[in-house]
Design an enzyme around this catalytic site. Structure first.
Site, PDB file in Angstrom:
ATOM      1  N   SER A   1       6.518  52.045 -15.578  1.00 42.43           N
ATOM      2  CA  SER A   1       6.157  51.480 -14.281  1.00 42.43           C
ATOM      3  C   SER A   1       5.375  52.509 -13.469  1.00 42.43           C
ATOM      4  O   SER A   1       4.314  52.960 -13.901  1.00 42.43           O
ATOM      5  CB  SER A   1       7.421  50.989 -13.568  1.00 42.43           C
ATOM      6  OG  SER A   1       7.108  50.154 -12.486  1.00 42.43           O
TER       7      SER A   1
ATOM      8  N   ASP B   1       4.973  39.830 -15.678  1.00 39.86           N
ATOM      9  CA  ASP B   1       5.008  41.045 -14.874  1.00 39.86           C
ATOM     10  C   ASP B   1       3.692  41.137 -14.115  1.00 39.86           C
ATOM     11  O   ASP B   1       2.623  41.025 -14.729  1.00 39.86           O
ATOM     12  CB  ASP B   1       5.182  42.257 -15.799  1.00 39.86           C
ATOM     13  CG  ASP B   1       5.285  43.585 -15.053  1.00 39.86           C
ATOM     14  OD1 ASP B   1       5.087  43.611 -13.831  1.00 39.86           O
ATOM     15  OD2 ASP B   1       5.562  44.594 -15.727  1.00 39.86           O
TER      16      ASP B   1
ATOM     17  N   HIS C   1       9.331  42.387 -15.961  1.00 38.88           N
ATOM     18  CA  HIS C   1       9.364  43.815 -15.649  1.00 38.88           C
ATOM     19  C   HIS C   1      10.801  44.343 -15.726  1.00 38.88           C
ATOM     20  O   HIS C   1      11.698  43.822 -15.072  1.00 38.88           O
ATOM     21  CB  HIS C   1       8.798  44.051 -14.248  1.00 38.88           C
ATOM     22  CG  HIS C   1       8.508  45.482 -13.937  1.00 38.88           C
ATOM     23  ND1 HIS C   1       7.334  46.094 -14.295  1.00 38.88           N
ATOM     24  CD2 HIS C   1       9.245  46.435 -13.305  1.00 38.88           C
ATOM     25  CE1 HIS C   1       7.337  47.344 -13.891  1.00 38.88           C
ATOM     26  NE2 HIS C   1       8.496  47.588 -13.285  1.00 38.88           N
TER      27      HIS C   1
END
Length: 314
Positions: free
Chosen positions: A158, A257, A287
């Protein structure tokens, strides 16, 4: 929206509490609870874990790192600088302890987890420069760490994936420590949020458009307005015009995501720039769904380990 989640993941999608990053204190409390309640990884082989503080960027405090060294291995090992998730605003060395432990154990690499500073208290470029300082320290102390200086890679999840991508750009441009591989797991790369996935996924679990917008606003505090032409490429690597000369890459994206398309586009641009790149898209995932015990999540982990073993020649 209705989402065609993987059947094993679908029951979990509605269980995750909504995180409103506009209320940063409340968001951090929720994220801390999720991090603390994550299952602990138990390594199959002994791994020595040491906390250290290494020299920070010029004029900045030292950087906390946690070093994971597989025990009982002979010869020099590869190293992986691994950078945590957290939207640039959350986390510390404990946040990805189990992940770093798993990578050291399964990849057979010395993993250096970096406790970079969080925004908005420490906006760009604090986190990136902390990571660069940790990379320099790792390369400079390769002998002490039992590391092959020619097999140092970077990776992250991320926001950490975005920082890892930026770190390879910074190291290239500064002529700094050479990295041989980059592993970008659902990376946060583009402040413009103008891809189809970034525009469409407003109510997906764990991460959505609103969260992404807040994340970039915090990270770019005092630098530029997100989406404006003044945002530097080292803050948002998707803006980098020249990707030539970067290390080989493994890019992993989840179907539902907001970050999906920016990861796909970045992987394609790496390929077009002549960078050896593998791209994996995982259908039915969202995610952070890698943290759920499901077949596709286990496959994501196995793919990451395999790619790192190959890329680091472990």
């Amino acid at each position: 929206m209705e989402y065609d989640y993987d059947p094993e993941l679908a029951p979990w999608a509605a269980k995750f509490p909504a995180v409103d990053y506009r209320d940063l204190a409340a968001a951090r409390t929720l994220l801390r609870a999720a991090s603390d309640n994550a299952p602990a990884y138990r390594p199959e082989h002994p791994v020595e874990v040491t906390d250290r503080t290494v020299p920070g960027p010029p004029g900045a405090p030292g950087v906390a790192v946690r070093v994971y060294q597989p025990a009982g291995r002979t010869g020099l090992l590869p190293a992986l600088l691994y950078l945590r998730w957290g939207g640039f605003v959350f986390g510390d060395l404990d946040s990805i302890h189990s992940t770093a432990l798993r990578l050291a154990d399964r990849v057979g690499a010395v993993v250096v987890s970096v406790g970079y500073r969080n925004a908005p208290e420490h906006p760009y470029p604090a986190a990136l420069f902390d990571c660069y300082a940790a990379l320099e320290w790792t390369a400079r102390n390769a002998g002490e760490l039992g590391v092959d200086p020619d097999r140092i890679g970077v990776g992250g999840e991320s926001a950490g994936g975005g920082l890892a991508a930026a770190l390879t750009l910074l190291a290239r441009d500064r002529g700094g420590p050479r990295t041989v591989f980059q592993c970008l797991f659902q990376p946060e790369l583009d402040d413009r949020l103008d891809t189809l996935s970034a525009r469409s996924f407003t109510d997906t679990p764990k991460w959505n458009r609103a969260g992404a917008r807040s994340s970039w606003q915090y990270y770019l505090t005092g630098t530029a307005e997100p989406g404006s032409g003044a945002v530097p490429a080292l803050a948002a690597p998707a803006r980098a015009e020249d990707l030539r000369g970067l290390p080989p890459a493994f890019v992993m994206v989840c179907e539902f995501d907001p970050l999906r398309d920016e990861g796909i586009v970045y992987a394609h641009r790496l390929i077009q720039a002549g960078v050896r790149t593998e791209l994996s898209h995982y259908p039915g995932t969202f995610h952070g769904s890698v943290a759920i015990d499901a077949e596709i999540s286990r496959r994501m982990i196995a793919d990451q380990v395999h790619a790192l073993r190959q890329g680091l020649r472990a």
